[in-house]
Design an enzyme around this catalytic site. Structure first.
Site: not given
Length: 428
Positions: A56, A150, A230, A276, A303, A307
């Site tokens: 992921h 996702d 997750h 999230n 995950d 950003h």
């Protein structure tokens, strides 16, 4: 040099042994090994594991190269001990066609730092309305076997059933982002005491748990495989445990941050903790650790969600959700699972290499450290302790919740099919 001798490494945390790599494969494992002309790596009791596999990862390319590219993301992966990552489909354009997944696959080949296996979208444009080209993506050069929307939940039960039926034909798996959207409208953090005190919109545990309950029943009805992304609540653990007791073909993952961090950190209003699914309570964290230890939760997945600075350096409500995690994952697992006595290093190899490779069918990865196997390996200095400094990250983004936090362990070397990608903590 074609031969590398790793001398005195604790293979899977056991007794110190030597490992001889010849070309792309492991030639021998034992004590007192020697090889004329081989490059020697003095392990000095460091832990040697099979290369880690992340089921992921968000690599953002194509479309959001300001936050990450396949190259920078795979460099981060190598720095964290990963030799294979599965790239999520929420790119721009979405990876919902053979053309896009082949582009990501090709970029991974060109990067050379780890293998990249694209994950295909379940629905066109992640819109949840029409199945994407699942068969075409599977039959493409990328050979996609894992499909996920996702970032968005496949909340339509009919669409989810059809996806499970479709992938069953070629042994694929649907990886679900379990979030009932109608229960999380305007949600900003975990619903509970802290959200009430802070006046932030609450994200109830039932929004995750209700989708998981529905999907394991659909998987049982169809006779297909479903994977839960997750997983984050104690209730979700109980649902997965129940489903496995019935023989339903379900697997589940937990992120490092959900093994360590709680919603109490949101009191700082620091958007670095906005993610999230949201950070949950201490009770949830303890349940997740126990479930990973007893096998109810199958794997650890990062995950990794990079950003750019401006998407996180803003007020809480406007901030993007997500954290980077490839370069700190193993350290967090060492702190939460090894140092607490819940897992051994051999069990960590199972949760972070063997099982994720099996779920995603990552050929050549998640293999034993044995003669004849591909030399996908990671060497870890488990005695190291140091503060996390994101300035040294290989990732293009710096949105880590661990900045300034002391964590144990440091990856010193990573080998991809016998080729060093990380040497003495520096990218090759």
């Amino acid at each position: 040099m074609s031969k590398i001798l790793i001398r005195g490494a604790k293979v899977l945390g056991g007794e110190a042994q030597d490992v001889l790599i010849d070309g792309e494969t492991i030639e021998a494992v034992g004590t007192g090994l020697s090889a004329e002309g081989a490059a020697v790596v003095e392990a000095g009791g460091k832990v040697l594991l099979p290369g880690l596999v992340d089921l992921h990862t968000h690599l953002r390319e194509p479309g959001r190269e300001d936050s990450e590219t396949v190259l920078t993301g795979t460099r981060a992966a190598a720095s964290g001990g990963y030799t294979a990552v599965f790239a999520m489909a929420n790119t721009f354009p979405v990876a919902d066609t053979a053309g896009v997944v082949e582009q990501v696959y090709r970029l991974g080949k060109e990067s050379g730092y780890c293998d990249v296996q694209p994950i295909g979208a379940v629905t066109v444009g992640l819109e949840g309305k029409k199945l994407a080209e699942l068969g075409a993506m599977h039959e493409s050069a990328a050979g996609v076997t894992v499909f996920s929307d996702d970032g968005k939940c496949v909340d339509d039960a009919v669409i989810m059933r059809r996806a499970l039926e479709y992938v069953k034909a070629f042994g694929g798996v649907v990886a679900q982002h379990a979030q009932e959207p109608r229960l999380t409208e305007g949600a900003q953090m975990n619903e509970g005491v802290v959200s009430a005190e802070l006046g932030l919109g609450g994200w109830p545990a039932v929004a995750e748990e209700s989708i998981i309950a529905r999907d394991v029943l659909l998987a049982e009805h169809v006779g297909s495989r479903v994977h839960i992304c997750h997983l984050s609540t104690a209730g979700s653990v109980e649902i997965v445990r129940w489903a496995k007791s019935r023989g339903i073909d379900v697997t589940a993952e937990v992120t490092p941050h959900h093994l360590l961090l709680t919603d109490e950190l949101v009191r700082s209003y620091n958007p670095v903790y906005k993610v999230n699914p949201p950070l949950r309570t201490e009770r949830d964290v303890m349940a997740l650790r126990e479930a990973l230890a007893d096998g109810t939760i199958d794997i650890v997945a990062t995950d990794h969600a990079p950003h750019p600075h401006e998407d996180k350096d803003c007020e809480w409500a406007a901030a993007a959700m997500g954290m980077v995690g490839l370069e700190t994952a193993l350290s967090v697992v060492q702190q939460t699972m090894i140092e607490t006595g819940l897992l051994t290093w051999e069990a960590v190899a199972d949760r972070m290499s063997f099982k994720p490779a099996k779920i995603g069918r990552a050929t050549g990865h998640g293999r034993p450290v044995s003669p004849g196997e591909p030399a996908n390996l990671v060497l870890v200095d488990a005695d190291y302790r140091g503060e996390v400094d994101p300035a040294g990250f290989a990732s293009r983004s710096r949105n880590t919740p661990y900045e300034g936090r002391e964590l144990p362990g440091r990856v010193t070397h990573t080998w991809l099919r016998g080729r060093p990608t990380l040497v003495d903590g520096k990218l090759a």
